[in-house]
Every structure is written in structure tokens, then in C-alpha cells.
Design a protein around this motif. Sequence first.
Motif, mmCIF file in Angstrom:
data_model
loop_
_atom_site.group_PDB
_atom_site.id
_atom_site.type_symbol
_atom_site.label_atom_id
_atom_site.label_comp_id
_atom_site.label_asym_id
_atom_site.label_seq_id
_atom_site.Cartn_x
_atom_site.Cartn_y
_atom_site.Cartn_z
ATOM 1 N N TRP A 79 -8.198 -8.580 -0.838
ATOM 2 C CA TRP A 79 -8.456 -7.317 -0.157
ATOM 3 C C TRP A 79 -8.391 -6.163 -1.167
ATOM 4 O O TRP A 79 -7.461 -6.068 -1.956
ATOM 5 N N PRO A 80 -9.383 -5.261 -1.184
ATOM 6 C CA PRO A 80 -9.463 -4.237 -2.228
ATOM 7 C C PRO A 80 -8.517 -3.058 -1.977
ATOM 8 O O PRO A 80 -8.011 -2.863 -0.877
ATOM 9 N N GLY A 81 -8.332 -2.282 -3.019
ATOM 10 C CA GLY A 81 -7.538 -1.062 -2.915
ATOM 11 C C GLY A 81 -6.595 -0.911 -4.089
ATOM 12 O O GLY A 81 -6.194 -1.893 -4.718
ATOM 13 N N GLU A 82 -6.269 0.339 -4.397
ATOM 14 C CA GLU A 82 -5.376 0.650 -5.499
ATOM 15 C C GLU A 82 -4.096 1.292 -4.976
ATOM 16 O O GLU A 82 -4.085 1.920 -3.922
ATOM 17 N N ILE A 83 -3.032 1.124 -5.731
ATOM 18 C CA ILE A 83 -1.781 1.812 -5.413
ATOM 19 C C ILE A 83 -1.894 3.251 -5.880
ATOM 20 O O ILE A 83 -2.244 3.510 -7.035
ATOM 21 N N ALA A 84 -1.621 4.192 -4.996
ATOM 22 C CA ALA A 84 -1.724 5.615 -5.330
ATOM 23 C C ALA A 84 -0.414 6.303 -4.953
ATOM 24 O O ALA A 84 -0.020 6.303 -3.784
ATOM 25 N N VAL A 85 0.257 6.883 -5.952
ATOM 26 C CA VAL A 85 1.547 7.523 -5.743
ATOM 27 C C VAL A 85 1.363 9.031 -5.608
ATOM 28 O O VAL A 85 0.607 9.642 -6.370
ATOM 29 N N SER A 86 2.046 9.643 -4.649
ATOM 30 C CA SER A 86 2.059 11.095 -4.487
ATOM 31 C C SER A 86 3.496 11.584 -4.648
ATOM 32 O O SER A 86 4.262 11.611 -3.680
ATOM 33 N N PRO A 87 3.895 11.960 -5.877
ATOM 34 C CA PRO A 87 5.273 12.435 -6.073
ATOM 35 C C PRO A 87 5.609 13.646 -5.213
ATOM 36 O O PRO A 87 6.751 13.793 -4.762
ATOM 37 N N GLN A 88 4.608 14.521 -4.988
ATOM 38 C CA GLN A 88 4.869 15.712 -4.178
ATOM 39 C C GLN A 88 5.244 15.356 -2.753
ATOM 40 O O GLN A 88 6.062 16.035 -2.120
ATOM 41 N N ASP A 89 4.632 14.287 -2.231
ATOM 42 C CA ASP A 89 4.898 13.866 -0.857
ATOM 43 C C ASP A 89 5.960 12.778 -0.766
ATOM 44 O O ASP A 89 6.275 12.310 0.333
ATOM 45 N N LEU A 90 6.503 12.368 -1.921
ATOM 46 C CA LEU A 90 7.474 11.267 -1.959
ATOM 47 C C LEU A 90 6.965 10.055 -1.188
ATOM 48 O O LEU A 90 7.648 9.485 -0.338
ATOM 49 N N CYS A 91 5.728 9.645 -1.502
ATOM 50 C CA CYS A 91 5.169 8.468 -0.849
ATOM 51 C C CYS A 91 4.125 7.826 -1.749
ATOM 52 O O CYS A 91 3.723 8.390 -2.775
ATOM 53 N N LEU A 92 3.703 6.633 -1.375
ATOM 54 C CA LEU A 92 2.582 5.985 -2.044
ATOM 55 C C LEU A 92 1.768 5.220 -1.011
ATOM 56 O O LEU A 92 2.272 4.865 0.054
ATOM 57 N N TYR A 93 0.511 4.994 -1.344
ATOM 58 C CA TYR A 93 -0.353 4.143 -0.518
ATOM 59 C C TYR A 93 -0.625 2.862 -1.297
ATOM 60 O O TYR A 93 -0.840 2.887 -2.517
ATOM 61 N N ALA A 94 -0.649 1.739 -0.588
ATOM 62 C CA ALA A 94 -0.963 0.457 -1.234
ATOM 63 C C ALA A 94 -1.682 -0.441 -0.247
ATOM 64 O O ALA A 94 -1.390 -0.414 0.956
ATOM 65 N N PRO A 95 -2.633 -1.251 -0.722
ATOM 66 C CA PRO A 95 -3.278 -2.234 0.156
ATOM 67 C C PRO A 95 -2.336 -3.396 0.442
ATOM 68 O O PRO A 95 -1.375 -3.631 -0.294
ATOM 69 N N ALA A 96 -2.626 -4.139 1.488
ATOM 70 C CA ALA A 96 -1.798 -5.279 1.855
ATOM 71 C C ALA A 96 -1.746 -6.327 0.751
ATOM 72 O O ALA A 96 -0.767 -7.073 0.635
ATOM 73 N N SER A 97 -2.786 -6.387 -0.073
ATOM 74 C CA SER A 97 -2.857 -7.397 -1.131
ATOM 75 C C SER A 97 -1.985 -7.077 -2.332
ATOM 76 O O SER A 97 -1.762 -7.943 -3.190
ATOM 77 N N ALA A 98 -1.480 -5.863 -2.437
ATOM 78 C CA ALA A 98 -0.708 -5.464 -3.617
ATOM 79 C C ALA A 98 0.578 -6.275 -3.725
ATOM 80 O O ALA A 98 1.331 -6.388 -2.750
ATOM 81 N N PRO A 99 0.871 -6.847 -4.890
ATOM 82 C CA PRO A 99 2.168 -7.512 -5.059
ATOM 83 C C PRO A 99 3.299 -6.500 -4.906
ATOM 84 O O PRO A 99 3.190 -5.368 -5.395
ATOM 85 N N LEU A 100 4.374 -6.898 -4.243
ATOM 86 C CA LEU A 100 5.485 -5.973 -4.052
ATOM 87 C C LEU A 100 6.042 -5.500 -5.392
ATOM 88 O O LEU A 100 6.457 -4.344 -5.527
#
Length: 445
Positions: free
Chosen positions: A87-108
Motif C-alpha cells: 500500500w503506497p504512502g510516505e510518513i510525513a511529520v508535522s512538528p508544529q502539530d505534534l503529529c505524523l501521518y503514515a500509511p498502514a504499510s509503514a513499518p512501526l
Amino acid sequence: MDVLKGLPEATLLSDPEDLEAYLRDESHVRGTAPLAVVKPRGPAALRELVRLAKAEGFGLVPRGAGTGKAGGCLPTARTVVVDFSQWPGEIAVSPQDLCLYAPASAPLRDVKAAAEAHGLFYPPDPNSWESCALGGTLATNAGGPNACKYGMTRHWVLAVDVLLEDGEIHRFGISSVKANAGPALGQLFIGSEGIFGFIVGATLRLAPLPREHTTLLLPVKRWSDLLDLPGRLCGAGFLPSAFEFFDPAVLAELRAHGPEAARRLPGEALAILEFDERGCRSDAFLEGLLDLLGPVSEGLEVATDERQRQDIWAVRRMTSVFLKERHPKKVSEDIVVPRSRLREFFEGLERLGCPAVTYGHLGDGNLHVNLLAAGETEPGLLDTQLMGLFRLAVSLGGTLSGEHGIGLAKREAFLALGDPAHIQTLRSLKQALDPQGIFNPGKVI
């Protein structure tokens, strides 16, 4: 399966040799041969899969890295496994929002590393954190040692992207801790094991990375001295970021057959305590902790550097793998009891006469009870032993699973011991969200 051959944006596996790998996870149960395995690479594949499942009458079973311990990702009769590894997608971190987005396929491990690269922290740390996929941890509401202080996976999820029965991906939640426009429906999917829909991505809450750690190895001369300690610590205002333990039987296994480092472990029983709050390395903090521990602290060892800290944790991390390799047919359960009733639990376990070794997360009452002889035990007797274990946990105000989930392995016990209103509510939600029953059939309820 011919109807799947034209599936867009997907890899299709149908050779029996390829399907064999999907009949197992890390539990003691085995699945039924699936019709096929599909590895989707985009939403078009999922849209068509849902359409075909409803039209042809087959179920869809989600799978991440296959490291689950309850059979939740195993195929049942007339199902197609949906393997999210591509499943595609990249991990994207937002330090300002103290969060990140990741696809389900991303290794923990990559999710945690991405956060740490920005000086941030994603706490959930199941024992399989180096090999599991994020999607599986969301589906099972994974835990780990850090749950003692930081809670389970669900506490760190702001939003989820979910495939629903209309074939479309919908987002539940926003990238903020404050979202109060009605009930938090996204939480419904965390720990649901895919029975309502499939999580394909998530926005995760982060915290500042802890800058200090104090890691202690605490051997005790009497096993019973450990059992009141979690409650005493919390009652006195000491909240460990982890409090792990090994009972005498596990220590005996490790000393007799484990690696060299494990053979030197001291004590009749043993605990690992870790603190990560600011000032936890100060003399004042340690003196206060030692005062609380009293005579129990005799023999206490404090890690003086990061290498020693990692050496201590290495033994804990390998315990599950070691027991599995030595007893490949063992059954590992992950019951929970309140901290205040740990002593009652172990007294009850002794009365049951259930031959078990126990280790795990003493700080939050999540105990990994291993029946090493399960493979040689008559099935009827094994079922009796497991049901006795589950009943004991529930009778003390606990539950039959702390972090592994229900899946196939605990479904019968869950239905037998669960509150009827709870079960009926789950079934009503299933009917509302998945009226044709295509999502992970035969699991949980």
C-alpha cells in the motif's frame, strides 16, 4: 480466482505455495486456505475488491506483517486475504502539530524513527515493533512496555483513513487533539481487527522525546515481594514508563536454556523498571525511590549508560522469541487484572493448578501467561485450562486480552464471558457498517 485477474493497481497471488505463508501468524491457530491473496497498490484495487466481494459472496481478510498473536489476520472459509504490504504512502511529520501521518504499510520501526528524527516520540512499543506494520498495531490496539505510562495505541491516534463497505476510503478525525463534533468514530476502528472496515492510514499524536532514562534491574529474593510493588509505586507518585517482570518459572527456563546474558540473571524473580521523567537520574529521585522500595531494593542494579540500558532490555525483548523457539506449540495468553489484585490473581492461578510460566507488563497488570505444554495437552483439557484462566482474570475485574486482541484464538471465550449487551452492541455496529459481512468474517464476534 478468475474474477480477480483483472484487478487494477494490485498484485494477485493464487499459487497454493504462495498462499501457504498466509495460514499462520504468531498465534497457535491456523487459518483456512484463502481463495487468493491480493496486494493492493491504490484505491481502485480496494474499490473493485469490495464490489466483487459483495457480488460474489466472499470475505476480505486484512493482513499487515503477520506478527499478530490472536489469529486476527488469518483467512477463514471463502475469503481473500488483502495484504497491505504494497500500500503506497510516505510518513510525513508535522512538528508544529505534534503529529505524523503514515500509511498502514509503514513499518512501526520507521514510524518511531521518523518521530525521533524530529526530537519527538511515538510511544506504542509492542515486542514486535521492529518487524510489525503500523496497520496491524492499529487494528489490534497494540500495547507494549510503555503502555504502563503512555497507554495503548488508541491513545495516540488522531485520525484514521478507513475503507468502508461502499468501496471508498473515508477519514475520521483531524490532525488536532481537540475535535468534538460528535462522537469520535475513528476510535471505533482502533482495536476492531478490521471487522467494521480496513484502516489504510492514520494520523498519530506525538510527544516530546524523553531526554532522560533511569533503568533498573530489580532481583527479589521472594517472588511475592514484587506483587504489591506496582500499586505501591503508583500510590506514592512514581509512575514508571515501564515495569516488566519475570516469574521464577520463566527465570528457570532462561537460566537453564537461554543465551549467556540470561543465564546470569539474579533473584528468585526479577523486574525491570524504567523512568523517563525529567530529573529521574538525580540523586534525589533515586533516594526517594530507594526509600519506597525498602528491603526489596537489595541487589538493585542501575544502568549507568545507554549500552547497559539496551543490554537489560535485550533480555526482555528476546524472552517471547526464546520461549517460542524452545516450546513451538506453546499457547501465550495476555490477560489483564488491576494492579491492586495481582496477588489475588497469582494465588488463584496456583489454585487452578494450571502449569504456566508468566512474564510481561506487571506495571499495568497485563500478564503473559504461557502454557508451555499446550502442544502435548489433550485439547479438551487445554480448553478447560484456558477458560479457567480467563474466568479468573474477569472475576478480578480484568479481561481476557490486554494487547493481542480476540481474532480467532479467543473468539469463543470472548462470546462466552463477555457482557451480552456488549456483544449485541458490537453485532449491531457490524450490521450497520458491514451489512453483507465482507470485512474479516468469523473474527471477534
